[in-house]
Design a protein around this motif. Sequence first.
Motif, PDB file in Angstrom:
ATOM      1  N   SER A 241       0.852  -1.180   0.000  1.00  0.00           N
ATOM      2  CA  SER A 241       0.000   0.000   0.000  1.00  0.00           C
ATOM      3  C   SER A 241       0.893   1.236   0.000  1.00  0.00           C
ATOM      4  O   SER A 241       1.700   1.434   0.919  1.00  0.00           O
ATOM      5  CB  SER A 241      -0.898   0.008   1.243  1.00  0.00           C
ATOM      6  N   LEU A 242       0.757   2.058  -1.060  1.00  0.00           N
ATOM      7  CA  LEU A 242       1.632   3.220  -1.222  1.00  0.00           C
ATOM      8  C   LEU A 242       0.837   4.517  -1.114  1.00  0.00           C
ATOM      9  O   LEU A 242      -0.145   4.719  -1.826  1.00  0.00           O
ATOM     10  CB  LEU A 242       2.333   3.147  -2.584  1.00  0.00           C
ATOM     11  N   ASN A 243       1.260   5.383  -0.212  1.00  0.00           N
ATOM     12  CA  ASN A 243       0.614   6.681  -0.021  1.00  0.00           C
ATOM     13  C   ASN A 243       1.667   7.774  -0.150  1.00  0.00           C
ATOM     14  O   ASN A 243       2.568   7.885   0.691  1.00  0.00           O
ATOM     15  CB  ASN A 243      -0.038   6.765   1.370  1.00  0.00           C
ATOM     16  N   ILE A 244       1.567   8.565  -1.214  1.00  0.00           N
ATOM     17  CA  ILE A 244       2.529   9.635  -1.453  1.00  0.00           C
ATOM     18  C   ILE A 244       1.796  10.975  -1.431  1.00  0.00           C
ATOM     19  O   ILE A 244       0.836  11.174  -2.173  1.00  0.00           O
ATOM     20  CB  ILE A 244       3.249   9.458  -2.799  1.00  0.00           C
ATOM     21  N   ALA A 245       2.259  11.870  -0.561  1.00  0.00           N
ATOM     22  CA  ALA A 245       1.631  13.195  -0.469  1.00  0.00           C
ATOM     23  C   ALA A 245       1.846  13.963  -1.770  1.00  0.00           C
ATOM     24  O   ALA A 245       2.836  13.768  -2.476  1.00  0.00           O
ATOM     25  CB  ALA A 245       2.224  13.962   0.711  1.00  0.00           C
ATOM     26  N   ALA A 246       0.907  14.809  -2.088  1.00  0.00           N
ATOM     27  CA  ALA A 246       1.000  15.607  -3.323  1.00  0.00           C
ATOM     28  C   ALA A 246       2.013  16.742  -3.146  1.00  0.00           C
ATOM     29  O   ALA A 246       2.286  17.192  -2.028  1.00  0.00           O
ATOM     30  CB  ALA A 246      -0.371  16.177  -3.675  1.00  0.00           C
ATOM     31  N   ASP A 247       2.547  17.174  -4.282  1.00  0.00           N
ATOM     32  CA  ASP A 247       3.428  18.347  -4.325  1.00  0.00           C
ATOM     33  C   ASP A 247       4.647  18.215  -3.417  1.00  0.00           C
ATOM     34  O   ASP A 247       5.014  19.165  -2.693  1.00  0.00           O
ATOM     35  CB  ASP A 247       2.654  19.618  -3.949  1.00  0.00           C
ATOM     36  N   LEU A 248       5.270  17.053  -3.430  1.00  0.00           N
ATOM     37  CA  LEU A 248       6.508  16.899  -2.660  1.00  0.00           C
ATOM     38  C   LEU A 248       7.623  17.713  -3.316  1.00  0.00           C
ATOM     39  O   LEU A 248       7.739  17.746  -4.541  1.00  0.00           O
ATOM     40  CB  LEU A 248       6.936  15.431  -2.609  1.00  0.00           C
ATOM     41  N   PRO A 249       8.466  18.362  -2.513  1.00  0.00           N
ATOM     42  CA  PRO A 249       9.582  19.109  -3.112  1.00  0.00           C
ATOM     43  C   PRO A 249      10.644  18.144  -3.631  1.00  0.00           C
ATOM     44  O   PRO A 249      10.757  17.007  -3.166  1.00  0.00           O
ATOM     45  CB  PRO A 249      10.130  19.921  -1.931  1.00  0.00           C
ATOM     46  N   GLU A 278       0.278  -6.880   5.202  1.00  0.00           N
ATOM     47  CA  GLU A 278       0.353  -5.653   4.414  1.00  0.00           C
ATOM     48  C   GLU A 278       1.615  -4.880   4.764  1.00  0.00           C
ATOM     49  O   GLU A 278       2.008  -4.804   5.933  1.00  0.00           O
ATOM     50  CB  GLU A 278      -0.886  -4.784   4.684  1.00  0.00           C
ATOM     51  N   VAL A 279       2.239  -4.327   3.738  1.00  0.00           N
ATOM     52  CA  VAL A 279       3.354  -3.395   3.936  1.00  0.00           C
ATOM     53  C   VAL A 279       2.882  -2.032   3.449  1.00  0.00           C
ATOM     54  O   VAL A 279       2.470  -1.882   2.298  1.00  0.00           O
ATOM     55  CB  VAL A 279       4.615  -3.836   3.167  1.00  0.00           C
ATOM     56  N   ILE A 280       2.917  -1.062   4.349  1.00  0.00           N
ATOM     57  CA  ILE A 280       2.408   0.277   4.053  1.00  0.00           C
ATOM     58  C   ILE A 280       3.577   1.239   3.902  1.00  0.00           C
ATOM     59  O   ILE A 280       4.417   1.359   4.804  1.00  0.00           O
ATOM     60  CB  ILE A 280       1.464   0.762   5.161  1.00  0.00           C
ATOM     61  N   ILE A 281       3.617   1.917   2.760  1.00  0.00           N
ATOM     62  CA  ILE A 281       4.671   2.901   2.499  1.00  0.00           C
ATOM     63  C   ILE A 281       4.035   4.285   2.470  1.00  0.00           C
ATOM     64  O   ILE A 281       3.176   4.563   1.625  1.00  0.00           O
ATOM     65  CB  ILE A 281       5.385   2.625   1.156  1.00  0.00           C
ATOM     66  N   ASP A 282       4.441   5.134   3.392  1.00  0.00           N
ATOM     67  CA  ASP A 282       3.924   6.506   3.467  1.00  0.00           C
ATOM     68  C   ASP A 282       5.049   7.490   3.179  1.00  0.00           C
ATOM     69  O   ASP A 282       6.150   7.378   3.749  1.00  0.00           O
ATOM     70  CB  ASP A 282       3.356   6.798   4.862  1.00  0.00           C
ATOM     71  N   VAL A 283       4.772   8.455   2.317  1.00  0.00           N
ATOM     72  CA  VAL A 283       5.750   9.501   1.978  1.00  0.00           C
ATOM     73  C   VAL A 283       5.076  10.843   2.197  1.00  0.00           C
ATOM     74  O   VAL A 283       4.061  11.139   1.556  1.00  0.00           O
ATOM     75  CB  VAL A 283       6.235   9.370   0.515  1.00  0.00           C
ATOM     76  N   LYS A 284       5.627  11.651   3.094  1.00  0.00           N
ATOM     77  CA  LYS A 284       4.984  12.931   3.398  1.00  0.00           C
ATOM     78  C   LYS A 284       6.043  13.976   3.756  1.00  0.00           C
ATOM     79  O   LYS A 284       7.147  13.636   4.201  1.00  0.00           O
ATOM     80  CB  LYS A 284       3.990  12.772   4.552  1.00  0.00           C
ATOM     81  N   PRO A 285       5.713  15.236   3.559  1.00  0.00           N
ATOM     82  CA  PRO A 285       6.668  16.306   3.889  1.00  0.00           C
ATOM     83  C   PRO A 285       6.597  16.672   5.365  1.00  0.00           C
ATOM     84  O   PRO A 285       5.595  16.436   6.050  1.00  0.00           O
ATOM     85  CB  PRO A 285       6.202  17.463   3.010  1.00  0.00           C
ATOM     86  N   ALA A 286       7.678  17.253   5.841  1.00  0.00           N
ATOM     87  CA  ALA A 286       7.752  17.850   7.171  1.00  0.00           C
ATOM     88  C   ALA A 286       8.638  19.084   7.022  1.00  0.00           C
ATOM     89  O   ALA A 286       9.239  19.283   5.963  1.00  0.00           O
ATOM     90  CB  ALA A 286       8.342  16.857   8.173  1.00  0.00           C
ATOM     91  N   PRO A 287       8.715  19.947   8.025  1.00  0.00           N
ATOM     92  CA  PRO A 287       9.568  21.138   7.894  1.00  0.00           C
ATOM     93  C   PRO A 287      11.004  20.775   7.514  1.00  0.00           C
ATOM     94  O   PRO A 287      11.712  20.114   8.278  1.00  0.00           O
ATOM     95  CB  PRO A 287       9.495  21.766   9.297  1.00  0.00           C
ATOM     96  N   ASN A 288      11.406  21.153   6.306  1.00  0.00           N
ATOM     97  CA  ASN A 288      12.747  20.902   5.779  1.00  0.00           C
ATOM     98  C   ASN A 288      13.093  19.421   5.645  1.00  0.00           C
ATOM     99  O   ASN A 288      14.255  19.056   5.506  1.00  0.00           O
ATOM    100  CB  ASN A 288      13.812  21.589   6.645  1.00  0.00           C
ATOM    101  N   LEU A 289      12.073  18.566   5.704  1.00  0.00           N
ATOM    102  CA  LEU A 289      12.310  17.125   5.615  1.00  0.00           C
ATOM    103  C   LEU A 289      11.264  16.464   4.731  1.00  0.00           C
ATOM    104  O   LEU A 289      10.163  16.976   4.544  1.00  0.00           O
ATOM    105  CB  LEU A 289      12.250  16.468   7.000  1.00  0.00           C
ATOM    106  N   ILE A 290      11.638  15.296   4.194  1.00  0.00           N
ATOM    107  CA  ILE A 290      10.674  14.364   3.624  1.00  0.00           C
ATOM    108  C   ILE A 290      10.788  13.086   4.439  1.00  0.00           C
ATOM    109  O   ILE A 290      11.885  12.551   4.633  1.00  0.00           O
ATOM    110  CB  ILE A 290      10.942  14.094   2.139  1.00  0.00           C
ATOM    111  N   ILE A 291       9.652  12.616   4.937  1.00  0.00           N
ATOM    112  CA  ILE A 291       9.624  11.439   5.803  1.00  0.00           C
ATOM    113  C   ILE A 291       9.043  10.267   5.031  1.00  0.00           C
ATOM    114  O   ILE A 291       7.929  10.345   4.505  1.00  0.00           O
ATOM    115  CB  ILE A 291       8.790  11.685   7.079  1.00  0.00           C
TER     116      ILE A 291
END
Length: 367
Positions: A241-249, A278-291
Motif C-alpha cells: 500500500s503506497l501513499n505519497i503526499a502531493a506536491d513533494l519538493p 500488508e506493507v504500508i509505504i507513506d511519503v509525506k513532507p515535514a519542515p525541511n524534511l521528507i519522511i
Amino acid sequence: NRMISIGTLKEYPPDTTLCHEGEIENVFYIIVSGKVQVAKHINEDQLRLLKHLGNGDFFGEMGIIHEVPRGASVTTLTPTKVIEIDKEAFKVFLENNSSMSLAMVREVSRRLRENDEMAIEDLRRKTHELEEAYRQLTEMENARSRFLATIAHELRTPLTASSGFVQMIQSGHLRGEALDSALEVVTRNLQEIITLTNDILFLQEMDLILPNFIPVDIGAIIVSSVEKQRKNAIRNQVSLSLNIAADLPTIQAAPRSLERAFTAVLDNAIKFSPDGGEVIIDVKPAPNLIIISIADQGVGIRPEVLPHIFERFFHLDEINGHLFRGVGLGLSIARHVIEQHHGNIEVESTPGEGSIFTISLKHTPNS
C-alpha cells in the motif's frame, strides 16, 4: 636566603617553557610566585598534564642529579618568579645542607612513586586499548568468515536449483505449465545471484566513489522501488500500500543509490513477513524534511537484536520457526546511502507484530 644568594631571581611571562622534555639542561628552579604546569608526551600526538606547581615548589632536580634528559616540560601559566640555580652550585648546596638534601630525597622519592603509578596506569590503558583492538579484529575476522560461508551458501542454493531444472529442461521431460514453472524458477534464481553480486559490487563502489547529487523527484523513486518489489510481494502473499503526499519538493540525491536503499528496506519488510500481511509505504513532507515510513506486519525484531540490524553482514537465519536467507547487506547498504544523503534511518519494532522503518531526508524550501 642562602638559596637566593647562590641563584638568580628571574621573572617569566605566561606560556614560557622553562624545562624542555628530552633536553639536557643544567638549571634547578624554585618558584617564588606564580604557577606552572608539568606535562609529558604520551605519544607523538598526545600531551598529558601531570601536575601544577606553585609558590615554594621546585623542579628540575631529577635531570641534574641523574644527569639525564628532562622527563617532562614545565611551562608558566601565569607571570612567574623563580630562583634559578645552576648545576654546580646546586650540587655544592646539597653537599653542605643536610636538611635540604633530606627534603630533596623525600621529594624525589615521592615523584618517582607518582611516576610509577602513572606508568602503571598508562600500561593498563594501553593494555585495554590492545585488548579492544584485538577484540575488534577478531570480530571482523569472524564476520568475514561468516560472510564467505554465507555467500557460498547463498550462491550454491540458487545455482544448484537452477542446474537441476536446466538439466530437466534439456532432457525434454518438461512440457507446458511444468516447463513454464521450471523456467520461472531458473529466472528467479539467476536474479537472486545477480542481485547478490550487484549488492557486493555496490558495497565496494560506495566505499570508493562519492555519489553525484542532482535534483530528483523522491516520489518517482519510491514508486520505482515499489514496482520492482511487486512480484516479490505477490510470492510472499504481501500486499503493498503506497501513499505519497502531493506536491513533494525535489531533493538533491543520487537517484540510483537512493532507489537501491528504498528497495533494500522494502525487500526486508516483505522478506520478514512470512505469513503475509500488508506493507504500508507513506511519503509525506515535514519542515525541511521528507519522511518515508515503511511498516510491515511481520515477525518483528527482538530488542537485543535491534541495535545490530544495520551492521554489515549481520543477518538472522531463523525467527519463530521461520527460516530466512540473506547475507546481511541490504540494510547496511540502506543506512550507508541514507547517511551519504545527510539523512537518517530509524526502526521501531515489536516482536510478533511487525516493524516500522522511518527514513528522514533533508530538503531546502527552494529545492
